[in-house]
Design an enzyme around this catalytic site. Structure first.
Site, short mmCIF file in Angstrom:
data_model
loop_
_atom_site.label_atom_id
_atom_site.label_comp_id
_atom_site.label_asym_id
_atom_site.label_seq_id
_atom_site.Cartn_x
_atom_site.Cartn_y
_atom_site.Cartn_z
N GLU A 43 0.63 -1.02 -0.44
CA GLU A 43 -0.17 0.09 0.00
C GLU A 43 0.79 1.31 0.05
O GLU A 43 1.84 0.88 0.86
CB GLU A 43 -0.70 -0.66 1.09
CG GLU A 43 -1.48 1.24 1.29
CD GLU A 43 -2.85 1.67 1.97
OE1 GLU A 43 -4.08 2.02 2.54
OE2 GLU A 43 -2.54 1.15 3.57
N ASP A 117 -3.30 11.47 -2.62
CA ASP A 117 -3.71 12.84 -2.22
C ASP A 117 -3.45 13.23 -3.97
O ASP A 117 -3.21 12.98 -5.20
CB ASP A 117 -1.62 13.68 -2.15
CG ASP A 117 -2.07 15.10 -2.26
OD1 ASP A 117 -2.77 16.19 -2.99
OD2 ASP A 117 -1.03 15.83 -1.18
N LYS A 121 -3.32 20.58 -8.42
CA LYS A 121 -3.07 22.03 -9.51
C LYS A 121 -2.72 20.83 -11.05
O LYS A 121 -1.86 20.04 -10.18
CB LYS A 121 -2.12 22.98 -8.95
CG LYS A 121 -2.35 23.47 -7.85
CD LYS A 121 -1.30 24.57 -7.11
CE LYS A 121 -2.10 25.63 -5.89
NZ LYS A 121 -1.12 26.44 -5.81
N ASP A 153 -12.09 9.89 -3.45
CA ASP A 153 -13.66 10.38 -3.04
C ASP A 153 -13.61 11.74 -4.43
O ASP A 153 -14.31 11.90 -4.57
CB ASP A 153 -12.97 11.36 -1.90
CG ASP A 153 -12.87 11.55 -1.85
OD1 ASP A 153 -11.60 12.29 -1.57
OD2 ASP A 153 -13.26 13.38 -0.66
N THR A 193 -10.96 2.55 4.83
CA THR A 193 -10.19 3.65 5.37
C THR A 193 -10.74 3.95 5.58
O THR A 193 -11.55 3.86 5.79
CB THR A 193 -8.81 3.51 4.15
OG1 THR A 193 -9.64 5.00 3.79
CG2 THR A 193 -8.96 2.47 2.79
N GLU A 194 -9.53 4.94 6.63
CA GLU A 194 -10.55 6.23 7.46
C GLU A 194 -11.06 6.48 7.10
O GLU A 194 -11.87 7.69 7.04
CB GLU A 194 -9.26 6.29 8.12
CG GLU A 194 -8.45 5.46 9.41
CD GLU A 194 -7.04 5.18 8.57
OE1 GLU A 194 -7.08 4.32 7.97
OE2 GLU A 194 -6.26 5.06 9.25
N TYR A 195 -10.34 7.08 5.45
CA TYR A 195 -10.64 9.07 4.57
C TYR A 195 -12.03 8.13 3.97
O TYR A 195 -13.08 8.89 4.58
CB TYR A 195 -9.72 8.74 3.80
CG TYR A 195 -8.86 9.58 4.32
CD1 TYR A 195 -9.41 10.83 4.65
CD2 TYR A 195 -7.61 9.44 4.49
CE1 TYR A 195 -8.51 11.75 5.20
CE2 TYR A 195 -6.34 9.84 4.40
CZ TYR A 195 -6.96 11.08 4.97
OH TYR A 195 -6.05 12.46 5.71
N GLU A 196 -12.31 6.43 3.77
CA GLU A 196 -13.33 6.06 3.36
C GLU A 196 -14.51 5.82 4.25
O GLU A 196 -15.74 6.41 3.71
CB GLU A 196 -12.97 4.08 2.80
CG GLU A 196 -14.05 3.72 1.91
CD GLU A 196 -13.89 2.58 1.00
OE1 GLU A 196 -14.28 1.93 0.95
OE2 GLU A 196 -12.29 2.34 1.46
#
Length: 226
Positions: A43, A117, A121, A153, A193-196
């Site tokens: 990962e 990330d 830009k 996301d 995941t935590e973000y998910e």
């Protein structure tokens, strides 16, 4: 957002039983030494380690390596393992641009890219983990048929990733979805995941792509993002 520096995090990760201090010495020998002859899954951007910890629990016959550029988040993954140990997982701080310096061809069986990330830009596009630059690196460490699973996301990053993978001669998309948690087939067995967990709780769609490394003589068929 700038991450809070945790004093001593680099040393704590390196010196932990679940960390690795010098990954360069294992090139070509990961499976026979660190992984104890198990298939290895990597990962990139492991963060606090929730996803990889779950994978390691569910799949004891596989070995998992998590890397992240920031020791300040990896320290949390390592501390969890020190409290609740698993024998088939390691974490270490590493720059993803140098993957081919620590892994040989075919040494990594699969790769996970979770909520990377987006580098929004345009001038930073090469830093995105699904850019052609990184796809080249992945092709140097995966075996033919080795799969990469990507979740985000960010719709713009998802669309960018579809374009980059389609344009790359060595990879082909096997499956993709713009709403993972409402896609019965692709959500089967999904490890979050935590973000998910955070984003899905807010009602945000999760995007996913699964793609694989092709044989040298294969011809990929482009896949649409919609």
């Amino acid at each position: 957002m700038r991450l809070k520096n945790v004093p001593g995090a680099v040393e704590a990760v390196e010196n932990s039983l679940f960390g690795i201090k010098d990954p360069y010495v294992f090139k070509g020998k990961w499976r026979s030494t660190v992984a104890e002859d198990k298939p290895i899954y990597l990962e990139i951007g492991a963060g606090k380690g929730q996803f990889l910890y779950k994978k390691a629990m569910l799949e004891p016959d596989n070995f998992f390596i998590g890397i992240d550029f920031y020791a300040s988040v990896l320290i949390k993954a390592v501390r969890k393992l020190e409290k609740e140990p698993l024998s088939n997982i390691k974490f270490f701080r590493f720059d993803g641009y140098k993957l081919n310096e620590i892994f040989d061809k075919g040494e990594i069986d699969g790769i996970f890219l979770n909520f990377s990330d987006p580098w929004p830009k345009k001038r930073h596009a090469k830093r995105r983990l699904t850019s052609g630059r990184f796809l080249d690196l992945y092709s140097e460490i995966l075996p033919v048929g080795g799969k990469i699973e990507f979740k985000t996301d960010n719709k713009d990053l998802y669309d960018f990733s579809i374009e980059e993978i389609n344009a790359h001669p060595k990879f082909a998309i096997l499956a993709n979805t713009e709403d993972l948690h409402n896609d019965e087939n692709m959500n089967a067995g999904n490890v979050t995941t935590e973000y998910e967990d955070k984003f899905s709780a807010q009602g945000m769609p999760i995007y996913k792509i699964i793609f694989e490394l092709l044989p040298d003589d294969a011809v990929a068929v482009p896949t649409s993002s919609s």
